[in-house]
Design a protein around this motif. Structure first.
Motif, PDB file in Angstrom:
ATOM      1  N   CYS A 130       0.895  -1.006  -0.064  1.00 26.92           N
ATOM      2  CA  CYS A 130       0.120   0.156   0.120  1.00 26.92           C
ATOM      3  C   CYS A 130       0.636   1.094  -0.092  1.00 26.92           C
ATOM      4  N   THR A 162       2.460   1.821  -3.538  1.00 25.78           N
ATOM      5  CA  THR A 162       1.510   2.680  -4.198  1.00 25.78           C
ATOM      6  C   THR A 162       1.465   3.620  -3.868  1.00 25.78           C
ATOM      7  N   CYS A 211      -2.439   7.981   3.949  1.00 28.25           N
ATOM      8  CA  CYS A 211      -3.394   8.507   2.847  1.00 28.25           C
ATOM      9  C   CYS A 211      -3.461   9.731   2.886  1.00 28.25           C
TER      10      CYS A 211
END
Length: 221
Positions: free
Chosen positions: A13, A16, A204
């Motif tokens: 994650c 990415t 995020c």
């Protein structure tokens, strides 16, 4: 075994996010301060990979050496999120961010936290920790939220609230709040990796905020 898989998935994650972040930086003319987020993400990728491989590497000098890089990346990279937060405030044209004194405050706070973390890393002794199939090194006596994390979370929350008040963008504020709540409330689960979900949400939220101030606010100018 589940924790091993989770830590590996976290590393995917973060990888990415790193790729998306680099593409964003190359595509748009972003503030210099924004480049510190991918630096922190690199440290998180390494951290999660080494933890996920700990049970395969096993206790010993190899894992200890690899773990020391984890500790040093954390000490040197993580405090720079304060500079990233200043970049968000600056690029969002928050009124207080245009004052030179705040630039100095953010810079000195970052340097102070890095210095503090370096001293902590030098003075603490790593010890082996085995739980839920994970083998990793951690510092002796390390418990509760570190001082650096508390200070950093407070400052980032202030920036997030300021951004929300001006633009109604709430993602950064929510991301920081989730990380604080997730770290403060004890979760009785047979896993050490679950708590890292809050950290992933937090990073995020910072990336989405970076994208927002880079595209939305920039396009309005």
């Amino acid at each position: 075994m589940i924790d091993t898989i989770l830590y590996f998935l976290f590393s995917i994650c973060y990888l990415t996010l790193l790729i998306l972040n680099i593409k964003l930086i190359k595509k748009r003319n972003v503030s210099f301060y924004m480049v510190f987020l991918p630096l922190v993400i690199v440290g998180l990728i390494y951290d999660n990979i080494i933890i996920s491989l700990g049970s395969f590497i096993g206790e010993g000098n190899v894992l200890l050496l690899l773990s020391m890089f984890r500790f040093w990346f954390h000490a040197l990279f993580t405090p720079t999120l304060l500079l990233f937060a200043y970049g968000v405030a600056k690029q969002s044209s928050l009124q207080w961010a245009n004052k030179f004194i705040f630039k100095i405050i953010f810079l000195m706070s970052t340097l102070a936290l890095i210095s503090y973390e370096i001293i902590q890393t030098i003075n603490k002794n790593p010890e082996i920790l085995r739980e839920y199939g994970i083998i990793r090194y951690t510092f002796v006596g390390a418990s509760g939220a570190p001082l650096m994390v508390i200070i950093m979370a407070f400052i980032l929350l202030v920036v997030g609230v300021s951004l929300y008040r001006k633009t109604r963008w709430s993602i950064m504020m929510i991301g920081v709040a989730l990380m604080v709540v997730g770290s403060a409330i004890p979760i009785n689960l047979p896993s050490t990796a679950i708590i890292n979900i809050f950290e992933l949400f937090f990073i995020c939220s910072l990336f989405l905020t970076q994208r927002y101030v880079t595209f939305s606010i920039h396009d309005k100018d």
